[in-house]
Structure formats: structure tokens, C-alpha cells
Design a protein around this motif. Structure first.
Motif, mmCIF file in Angstrom:
data_model
loop_
_atom_site.group_PDB
_atom_site.id
_atom_site.type_symbol
_atom_site.label_atom_id
_atom_site.label_comp_id
_atom_site.label_asym_id
_atom_site.label_seq_id
_atom_site.Cartn_x
_atom_site.Cartn_y
_atom_site.Cartn_z
ATOM 1 N N UNK A 10 1.121 40.142 -8.237
ATOM 2 C CA UNK A 10 1.121 40.344 -6.795
ATOM 3 C C UNK A 10 1.829 39.173 -6.108
ATOM 4 N N UNK A 11 1.588 37.958 -6.640
ATOM 5 C CA UNK A 11 2.188 36.777 -6.029
ATOM 6 C C UNK A 11 3.711 36.775 -6.167
ATOM 7 N N UNK A 12 4.201 37.232 -7.342
ATOM 8 C CA UNK A 12 5.657 37.284 -7.529
ATOM 9 C C UNK A 12 6.278 38.294 -6.559
ATOM 10 N N UNK B 254 5.044 39.332 -3.724
ATOM 11 C CA UNK B 254 4.950 38.822 -2.356
ATOM 12 C C UNK B 254 6.029 37.776 -2.095
#
Lengths: 234, 438
Positions: free
Chosen positions: B387-389, B391
Motif C-alpha cells: 500500500x505504501x509503494x 501511495x
């Protein structure tokens, strides 16, 4: 007013971490946000950029007349918002230049491969990013290198408002000076999230906010930052 | 021609005026096929109906006669790829003339002057019978597995390549052109022989989806790398989604030779393919690099096998699989080191990337080592797109599907880097198309 944040509340994993925060960043303002670890500064930054885990429960954030709280991070970027990450992620196998070109094309409009290459080389040399970085993968950069890469992205995307989450951490004083002078050249309104006075000495914020336990407890001018540095956030 | 019987097999052989030994070979293979059961492991193959297949297509028959008969999703892909109408008709199985035939002919002349033979397998049997017979089916016997037996009984088409001793074929030899000019066979048979100290870079397949009305593709590929030679075999396959793609690919590597399989799989309903390399000569080297992409209703059962049958041999197997929308992938790898084969080295790595929670990836790496003086490594990972990548990439103005595409293309970049530029570009475009609407 470029960015107006009104009574913003942010929830992460069921906890309210930003408890009604309001502030304004004018077109070319430099605004500092200080405060101890865990006070909600990074959560605020991530929520403003639209991280799916950092949910805005109430309040508004209006960028040049548009409430951005309900739109995707991609649209926020296109409207001129930028976040320099405290911990930029690695994307193994993704070439830096490929990534930057696609980002540039999305935010600023299509540019030819060769023209972009020249633009990139120019920005890299002015920011002090070694030339070979653009042919590397987006991974394995050191702390200081990552900060310069974030600055490079900001310089390419030319945002109206940039939130810089601890862009000064992990930089030695020479690098700090480079970063600060580069930031001065860009015409964005800045929200500087920092623990340290050094960057603020270079950039001289117009307004300083001190956040604690999810709220802005005090606001003032540069003298407030100096006092916080002397006395601590206690 | 429908149904499967000795009569059919005889008719196929007779219609091609084959020598008696080949007719015998086909008939014996049919017996093996009848006696051999389905593999007792791997994906469900119960959807294959042997009584409803078209076993032999004489040129021109069996292809779609109208563009409208080509499935809509394939026509849409052609549109998105921007493939010109003539090519689309061709790749869609309509058998139009294709200008790449010209490219193929000029290349062919250049390499023929060096003594290289590059023709379809049927012509090889006819025009180079002694050479052909010496190597044919020596690597993959009909008894190898049910589908190798089926191929042996019914084979038609495929490529035959012979590179004489010491000859280096510098330009990649692209069967793409040759195959497009003739239509891809359902039971194609490819045989490649690379002479001592010779080298060959062979590329097959095409990135546009291959529409085939029959539902089974059972190919056999045999590669013989003689002493000191180098062979790279690259395939990208993108079968239409009704096809069972069950392929036996094997190479024998003699002393000091290098064999590389580069294998990309996007389409099909079920693919079972485990390129293998038998390291038979001292100091020979094996490299197997594969990528698969499974979407809705697709099973990619892939892997690689290396048998270290000589000392001082080395191997590397790298597999990357991507699954989305309920697709599943399974990796089966085998490294075997026979007793006494000291100083051998091997590394095996398989990585899977799941794009959602309804897709699935399994890995069954296996090491059989009878020798102590060896160096072995193996690693398997299953990951999700973080999810962080996503985002992070989206915060730079990319849409969600663009961000997923970049993560996926990064994930397979080790593979893509090995492809010629035009194939890499095509593969990247296809993967983007597959992810769109994610």
C-alpha cells in the motif's frame, strides 16, 4: 490562500491522531510545524496527501479553492500538492528515470523522452544528485540520497504547496545548506515539518506552529522556533 | 479431421509423404499416449476433450474465416496495442499475407551462406533427413509424458535449426516471422542443434495474443548444445484464454556449453511448462529465467529443472510470477546433483507477486543432492504490492493502475532486461493492458 486546513481530524487504525488542526499556507509562505515524536505531524502530512490508512474524519483542506479531502492522491498531486516523504519507499526494479518521467508527464504534461532526459540532468546537477542515480533502480539509496531524490522530484513537479516531512534529518550541514538553498529557489508554499532549528535558520519561516498530542498548542513567528529549540517541546 | 486413431495418424503421415520410420514412430507414440495416464499432480486437465480436437490442419483450413469469429477480448487487445489491421487479421488466425515474411527471407539468405539451416520441421524431415533423424526425439522420447507422446504421434510444424561447428549467429533468429507466415501448429515440434563452439540466439513466439480455435497446444522443444556452444532460447507466449498449453522443453548441454531458457507466459487457460536442462558435460552451465502472469480463470504451472550430471557444472533458475483477479500460479523447480559431480553450483529463486487477495501462488522447490562438494542456494518469496509503494507512486501523480504497473514491471525487470528491446517494450505494454482496470 494556497492551502487552508480547517479543523482537520485524522484517524489511523481506529485512533484519532490529529484532533482538529487548522492553519493556512499562503502562496509563497514558509510555515514550520514542530513538535515531539508522535505528536501527529507525519500523520497530518500523510492524510493531506491522501494515504488510504490515514483517514480524514472531519474538517477540510482546501487547495486553491478545491477541497481535496475526498480526491485521490494522484489528483492532489495534479492540483499542485507535494509531499516529501520522511521514509520514501523502494520500488525494486523500477528505473529512476522511467519513474520520474512518468510522474512528470502525469503532473506537468507530456514531454519527449530526450527533452526530459536533458531537463532531468540539469536538475540533478543543480541539486547535487550524482549523474548515475537516474539509471539506477528506485532502491538502496542512503538516507541523505533519498532526501535529495525527494527534492529532485519536487523540483521537477514544481508544486504550489510542498509538505516536507523531516527533509533535514540525516543530512550533514553542507547538504542541509544545499537543500535549503534549493528550496528557496522553488516558488512553492512550504510546510516544513522538523525537530531542528538548523533548517529553519536557513529558511526563516513566516509562521511556526507547535503540535502536541494531535493539536496545535502554540503558534508564533521564528522566535517561537528558537525558544522551542532552547527549551524543548515540554 | 476429428477423433484420434491409428488411421488418423497414418493419414497424417501419408499426407506428408513421410518415410516409414516416421510413420512407425508416430504409431508407436500413439500407443504410448493411449497407455499413459494424465500427470497425477498439477492443474486440473479434465476440460480437455481429445475426441473434439482437430488433429491436423492442412494449410488454410481450420483458421477463422471471419474477423468477427475472433474472440472480442482479443480484438480489443489488438486495438489497444495499435496493431495494424493486416497484422491483426493475421495474428487473429485469418492467415493473411504478412510483410515480415520478407524480413525473414533476407535474414535466411544471410545465415544460409554460413551453413545454418532454419526451416520448418516438416521440411527438415524431407530435405535433411539424415541430420534430422540423428537428433530427432533423442532428448524428449514419446514415453516422457502423455503430452509428449501425443505430440510425437501428431506433430506438425515447428522449427528446425542447425548451426554448424564454430558458426556464430549474431542476429537473434526470430521464428516469430516464420511461424506467423505459416500459422502456429497445435502440435509443433522444434529441434535445435548447435554445433561445437557455435552460438545461437533463438527467439520464438509473439506478444500479440495467439488465437487458436483448438483448445490444446502440446508442443515439444528439443535443444542440443554441443561442446563449447552457447544457446539462448527465448519465448514469449500469449495464447488465448481457452487454450491448454502443455509443453515439454528440454536441452542437453555438453562440456563447456551454456544453455539459457528465457520463458514468458501471459495467456492460456492452463499452462504446464518446466523447461529443463541436462548438464551432461563438464563445466556446462544452465540458466532458466521465467515470468508468468495469471489473470481471471488462468493457471500458470511453471518451473525449471536442472540435472547436474557432470562435475563443475553450474545452474541458475529464476522464476517470477504475478497473479491477479483470482489467477493462480504454481512454481515447481528441481535441481538434481548426481553423486560424484563435485564442484557444482546452483541457485534457485522464485518470487511471486499477488495483486489482490483472491489470487494465489504456490511454490514447490525441490533439491536432490547426492554430492557433498556443491554450493546450493534457494529462496522463495510471496509478496503483495505494498500500500505504501502504491501511495508513494500515486502521490507523484500516477493513477492506481499506472502505479501497480510500475511495481509489476519493476518486479520482472530482471527478466525484461534479457529481452531484445522490441520484445521488452511489447511485454511491458501487454502487462499494462492486463493491469488496466485493476
Amino acid at each position: 490562500m494556497a492551502l487552508e486546513v480547517n479543523n482537520l481530524k485524522v484517524e489511523v487504525d481506529g485512533n484519532i491522531v490529529v484532533k482538529g488542526v487548522s492553519f493556512v499556507i499562503g502562496d509563497k509562505d514558509v510555515v514550520a510545524l514542530m513538535g515531539p515524536n508522535g505528536s501527529g505531524k507525519s500523520s497530518l502530512a500523510l492524510a493531506l496527501m491522501g494515504h488510504p490508512r490515514y483517514k480524514i474524519k472531519s474538517g477540510s483542506a482546501v487547495l486553491d479553492g478545491v477541497d481535496i479531502t475526498g480526491i485521490s492522491p494522484e489528483q492532489r498531486a495534479k492540483l499542485g500538492l507535494f509531499l516529501s516523504f520522511q521514509n520514501p519507499v523502494d520500488v525494486p526494479g523500477l528505473g529512476v528515470e522511467t519513474f520520474l518521467r512518468q510522474a512528470y508527464n502525469s503532473v506537468r504534461g507530456r514531454m519527449g523522452v530526450m527533452d526530459f532526459h536533458l531537463l532531468l540532468k540539469d536538475r540533478m546537477s543543480s541539486i547535487g544528485v550524482p549523474g548515475q542515480f537516474s539509471s539506477r533502480d528506485l532502491r538502496g539509496f542512503s538516507g541523505g540520497e533519498r532526501k535529495r531524490m525527494e527534492l529532485l522530484q519536487m523540483s521537477l513537479l514544481n508544486p504550489k504547496i510542498a509538505i516536507l516531512d523531516e527533509i533535514d534529518s540525516g543530512l550533514d550541514s553542507g547538504a542541509l545548506k544545499d537543500v535549503a538553498s534549493e528550496l528557496k529557489k522553488l516558488s512553492a508554499g512550504l510546510l516544513l515539518i522538523t525537530h531542528y532549528i538548523r533548517m529553519l535558520e536557513f529558511l526563516r519561516p513566516d509562521v511556526v506552529h507547535v503540535m502536541k498530542a494531535g493539536q496545535i498548542m502554540r503558534s508564533g513567528d521564528f522566535r517561537l522556533a528558537l525558544r522551542m529549540d532552547r527549551e524543548g517541546f515540554g | 479431421m476429428k477423433g484420434l486413431s491409428r488411421k488418423i495418424v497414418r493419414e497424417i503421415s501419408d499426407s506428408k509423404n513421410e518415410p516409414l520410420w516416421m510413420k512407425d514412430f508416430r504409431l508407436r507414440s500413439l500407443d504410448v499416449f493411449m497407455k499413459t495416464g494424465f500427470p497425477r499432480w498439477g492443474p486440473d486437465l479434465s476440460g480437455i476433450d481429445f475426441s473434439r480436437l482437430s488433429y491436423y490442419l492442412s494449410p488454410g483450413s481450420g483458421k477463422s474465416s471471419s474477423w468477427d469469429d475472433v474472440p472480442a477480448h482479443i480484438r480489443k487487445t489488438f486495438d489497444k496495442l495499435g496493431v495494424p489491421e493486416a497484422e491483426r487479421r493475421f495474428l487473429g488466425g485469418l492467415g493473411a499475407q504478412y510483410e515480415s515474411e520478407m524480413v525473414y527471407h533476407s535474414l535466411k539468405k544471410e545465415i544460409e551462406e554460413k551453413g545454418v539451416i532454419f526451416i520448418d520441421t516438416d521440411s527438415a524431415l524431407r530435405d535433411h533427413s539424415r541430420l534430422f533423424r540423428r537428433f530427432f526425439s533423442k532428448i524428449v522420447p514419446p514415453s516422457d509424458n502423455k503430452f509428449a507422446a501425443l505430440n510425437s504421434a501428431l506433430w506438425s510444424g515447428g522449427s528446425f535449426v542447425y548451426v554448424p561447428e564454430g558458426v556464430k549467429v549474431n542476429v537473434p533468429l526470430q521464428a516469430y516471422f516464420r511461424i506467423n507466415a505459416q500459422g502456429i501448429g497445435q502440435f509443433e515440434r522444434t529441434l535445435i542443434v548447435v554445433g561445437e563452439n557455435a552460438s545461437l540466439n533463438y527467439i520464438e513466439g509473439c506478444t500479440a495474443p495467439v488465437y487458436s480455435s483448438p483448445s490444446l497446444h502440446a508442443g515439444v522443444v528439443e535443444v542440443i548444445a554441443l561442446k563449447g556452444s552457447t544457446v539462448r532460447y527465448t519465448t514469449i507466449q500469449n495464447w488465448s484464454r481457452n487454450v491448454y498449453n502443455l509443453v515439454t522443453k528440454r536441452a542437453h548441454a555438453y562440456a563447456g556449453s551454456v544453455v539459457e531458457w528465457v520463458d514468458g507466459n501471459l495467456g492460456s487457460k492452463v499452462t504446464m511448462k518446466y523447461p529443463s536442462i541436462y548438464l551432461k558435460g563438464k563445466g556446462s552451465r544452465a540458466d532458466i529465467l521465467s515470468v508468468s502472469f495469471s489473470g481471471k480463470g488462468q493457471v500458470q504451472d511453471l518451473g525449471g529443472k536442472v540435472l547436474h550430471l557432470a562435475p563443475g557444472t553450474s545452474s541458475r533458475i529464476i522464476s517470477k510470477s504475478i497473479c491477479q483477479k483470482g489467477g493462480s500460479s504454481c512454481y515447481r523447480g528441481l535441481v538434481y546433483v548426481r553423486k560424484g559431480m563435485a564442484g557444482s553450483r546452483s541457485s534457485m529463486r522464485c518470487d511471486s507477486l499477488l495483486l489482490d487477495s483472491v489470487s494465489k501462488a504456490d511454490a514447490f522447490p525441490s533439491l536432490k543432492v547426492e554430492e557433498k562438494d556443491v554450493e546450493l542456494m534457494h529462496e522463495a518469496t510471496v509478496g503483495r504490492v505494498s500500500e505504501d509503494a502504491l501511495f508513494y507512486l500515486m502521490s507523484r501523480g500516477l493513477s492506481q493502475s499506472e502505479a501497480v504497473s510500475l511495481v509489476v514491471l519493476g518486479f520482472i525487470s530482471q527478466f525484461t532486461r534479457e529481452l531484445p528491446m522490441e520484445y521488452a517494450v511489447e511485454l511491458n505494454r501487454l502487462i499494462r493492458l492486463n493491469i488496466e482496470g485493476f
